[in-house]
Design a protein around this motif. Structure first.
Motif, PDB file in Angstrom:
ATOM      1  N   GLY A 162      -1.491   7.726  -0.270  1.00 22.23           N
ATOM      2  CA  GLY A 162      -0.726   6.595   0.222  1.00 22.23           C
ATOM      3  C   GLY A 162       0.777   6.796   0.167  1.00 22.23           C
ATOM      4  O   GLY A 162       1.301   7.541  -0.658  1.00 22.23           O
ATOM      5  N   ARG A 164       4.672   4.408   0.866  1.00 24.07           N
ATOM      6  CA  ARG A 164       5.228   3.055   0.834  1.00 24.07           C
ATOM      7  C   ARG A 164       6.425   2.975   1.764  1.00 24.07           C
ATOM      8  O   ARG A 164       7.184   3.932   1.894  1.00 24.07           O
ATOM      9  CB  ARG A 164       5.681   2.681  -0.581  1.00 24.07           C
ATOM     10  CG  ARG A 164       4.577   2.498  -1.594  1.00 24.07           C
ATOM     11  CD  ARG A 164       5.177   2.145  -2.928  1.00 24.07           C
ATOM     12  NE  ARG A 164       4.186   2.180  -3.988  1.00 24.07           N
ATOM     13  CZ  ARG A 164       4.478   2.311  -5.273  1.00 24.07           C
ATOM     14  NH1 ARG A 164       5.743   2.429  -5.645  1.00 24.07           N
ATOM     15  NH2 ARG A 164       3.522   2.334  -6.177  1.00 24.07           N
ATOM     16  N   ASP A 178       2.505  -1.159   3.763  1.00 22.55           N
ATOM     17  CA  ASP A 178       2.009  -0.898   2.412  1.00 22.55           C
ATOM     18  C   ASP A 178       0.549  -1.291   2.253  1.00 22.55           C
ATOM     19  O   ASP A 178      -0.161  -0.721   1.430  1.00 22.55           O
ATOM     20  CB  ASP A 178       2.860  -1.640   1.384  1.00 22.55           C
ATOM     21  CG  ASP A 178       4.267  -1.068   1.256  1.00 22.55           C
ATOM     22  OD1 ASP A 178       4.559  -0.057   1.923  1.00 22.55           O
ATOM     23  OD2 ASP A 178       5.072  -1.648   0.497  1.00 22.55           O
ATOM     24  N   TYR A 181      -3.044   1.425   3.708  1.00 22.80           N
ATOM     25  CA  TYR A 181      -3.812   2.472   3.019  1.00 22.80           C
ATOM     26  C   TYR A 181      -4.963   1.867   2.204  1.00 22.80           C
ATOM     27  O   TYR A 181      -6.097   2.355   2.259  1.00 22.80           O
ATOM     28  CB  TYR A 181      -2.888   3.302   2.130  1.00 22.80           C
ATOM     29  CG  TYR A 181      -1.918   4.160   2.908  1.00 22.80           C
ATOM     30  CD1 TYR A 181      -2.291   5.412   3.387  1.00 22.80           C
ATOM     31  CD2 TYR A 181      -0.625   3.709   3.180  1.00 22.80           C
ATOM     32  CE1 TYR A 181      -1.412   6.196   4.103  1.00 22.80           C
ATOM     33  CE2 TYR A 181       0.265   4.482   3.907  1.00 22.80           C
ATOM     34  CZ  TYR A 181      -0.130   5.725   4.368  1.00 22.80           C
ATOM     35  OH  TYR A 181       0.750   6.493   5.097  1.00 22.80           O
ATOM     36  N   GLY A 182      -4.657   0.813   1.445  1.00 23.84           N
ATOM     37  CA  GLY A 182      -5.714   0.173   0.670  1.00 23.84           C
ATOM     38  C   GLY A 182      -6.775  -0.443   1.555  1.00 23.84           C
ATOM     39  O   GLY A 182      -7.982  -0.339   1.272  1.00 23.84           O
ATOM     40  N   LEU A 192      -8.476   6.675  -2.896  1.00 22.29           N
ATOM     41  CA  LEU A 192      -7.082   6.374  -2.604  1.00 22.29           C
ATOM     42  C   LEU A 192      -6.179   6.665  -3.794  1.00 22.29           C
ATOM     43  O   LEU A 192      -6.489   6.288  -4.925  1.00 22.29           O
ATOM     44  CB  LEU A 192      -6.934   4.897  -2.217  1.00 22.29           C
ATOM     45  CG  LEU A 192      -5.514   4.355  -2.044  1.00 22.29           C
ATOM     46  CD1 LEU A 192      -4.845   4.969  -0.819  1.00 22.29           C
ATOM     47  CD2 LEU A 192      -5.526   2.835  -1.952  1.00 22.29           C
ATOM     48  N   PRO A 194      -2.569   5.335  -4.349  1.00 26.24           N
ATOM     49  CA  PRO A 194      -1.735   4.356  -3.647  1.00 26.24           C
ATOM     50  C   PRO A 194      -0.364   4.878  -3.222  1.00 26.24           C
ATOM     51  O   PRO A 194       0.083   4.591  -2.111  1.00 26.24           O
ATOM     52  CB  PRO A 194      -1.610   3.218  -4.663  1.00 26.24           C
ATOM     53  CG  PRO A 194      -2.856   3.327  -5.488  1.00 26.24           C
ATOM     54  CD  PRO A 194      -3.113   4.802  -5.599  1.00 26.24           C
ATOM     55  N   PHE A 195       0.321   5.632  -4.092  1.00 24.36           N
ATOM     56  CA  PHE A 195       1.611   6.233  -3.737  1.00 24.36           C
ATOM     57  C   PHE A 195       1.685   7.581  -4.446  1.00 24.36           C
ATOM     58  O   PHE A 195       2.031   7.669  -5.612  1.00 24.36           O
ATOM     59  CB  PHE A 195       2.768   5.336  -4.144  1.00 24.36           C
ATOM     60  CG  PHE A 195       4.133   5.877  -3.779  1.00 24.36           C
ATOM     61  CD1 PHE A 195       4.354   6.489  -2.562  1.00 24.36           C
ATOM     62  CD2 PHE A 195       5.192   5.770  -4.666  1.00 24.36           C
ATOM     63  CE1 PHE A 195       5.607   6.998  -2.229  1.00 24.36           C
ATOM     64  CE2 PHE A 195       6.455   6.258  -4.337  1.00 24.36           C
ATOM     65  CZ  PHE A 195       6.661   6.867  -3.120  1.00 24.36           C
ATOM     66  N   GLU A 198       4.722   9.069  -6.617  1.00 23.93           N
ATOM     67  CA  GLU A 198       5.229   8.166  -7.652  1.00 23.93           C
ATOM     68  C   GLU A 198       6.021   8.881  -8.739  1.00 23.93           C
ATOM     69  O   GLU A 198       7.083   8.406  -9.163  1.00 23.93           O
ATOM     70  CB  GLU A 198       4.055   7.416  -8.279  1.00 23.93           C
ATOM     71  CG  GLU A 198       4.454   6.336  -9.282  1.00 23.93           C
ATOM     72  CD  GLU A 198       4.988   5.084  -8.599  1.00 23.93           C
ATOM     73  OE1 GLU A 198       6.093   4.649  -8.990  1.00 23.93           O
ATOM     74  OE2 GLU A 198       4.319   4.560  -7.710  1.00 23.93           O
TER      75      GLU A 198
END
Length: 239
Positions: A162, A164, A178, A181-182, A192, A194-195, A198
């Protein structure tokens, strides 16, 4: 493209990382298999490689392609080392192409898949260039739906990497991007992260002089940070 200092807009600059291309020709080279895995910054004790070979396709843009460090030092190469350090007989095919949008990936994916056999997992990393070019999130979502539908039809598990949207795109755009992806991971049964940037996006020392692309050390950090999630996304091997 004008470069903005990472300290001012770190996330926007990381998104721009996907857009620079050292070579417009597609890069679909397989990473070399290393006899001795090297995951120097991983605290997990190294264990002997065993079990069946697990073939992973890393499909993305310049963040996978190894811009500025070479395919041999790319994220997929570092990730392969990290998986092998955990005893997984991993072989990662690097299908990262600098500059790819989700639309370009949608067109390229079937051709890449047709050239591969026995893929256990696809790591799908795209979307940064869509942000850089201001492509509407609905269009990005539709491109991902096509790719995920193709992979589902072929019975290939997927791990989504993912991204953002930065706040300067506006709250509505940011919410839509944002969320995609989820939403897509749930709809298509994909795993997944998420980012996935990070741990590095606020650490300028882990970027090359262009202040855009991660250094070899930065890619190593990313590989170690995500290796457990990649390992968990691999399906159980056939008996």
């Amino acid at each position: 493209m004008h470069l903005v200092r990472l300290s001012i807009l770190p996330l926007l600059i990381l998104l721009a990382a996907c857009g620079q291309s050292a070579d417009p020709a597609p890069q679909a080279d397989e990473t070399a298999r290393r006899a001795t895995p090297s995951a120097a910054n991983d605290d997990t004790p190294q264990v002997p490689v065993s079990g069946p070979e697990r073939r992973i396709l890393a499909f993305g843009d310049s963040l996978f392609a190894g811009y500025g460090v070479g395919v041999e030092n790319s994220y997929p190469a570092k990730l392969e080392d990290a998986l092998r350090a955990r005893g997984i007989d991993a072989r990662i095919v690097n299908a990262g192409v600098s500059g790819d949008t989700s639309g370009a990936g949608r067109q390229r994916l079937p051709f890449v898949l047709d050239k591969q056999t026995d893929i256990d997992l696809v790591i799908l990393e795209l979307g940064g260039n869509d942000l850089l070019r201001g492509i509407p999130p609905a269009e990005t979502r539709a491109n991902f739906e096509t790719m995920l539908g193709e992979l589902r039809e072929r019975g290939i598990p997927v791990l989504l990497m993912g991204m953002r949207a930065p706040p300067n795109y506006g709250p509505e755009f940011q919410r839509e991007f944002d969320a995609l992806y989820g939403d897509l991971a749930r709809e298509y049964g994909a795993e997944l992260i998420p980012f996935w940037l990070e741990t590095v996006y606020q650490r300028p020392e882990l970027f090359q002089d262009d202040r855009i692309h991660p250094t070899e050390e930065g890619l190593q950090v990313l590989a170690i940070d995500t290796v457990a999630q990649v390992a968990e996304a691999l399906p159980e091997p056939d008996e």
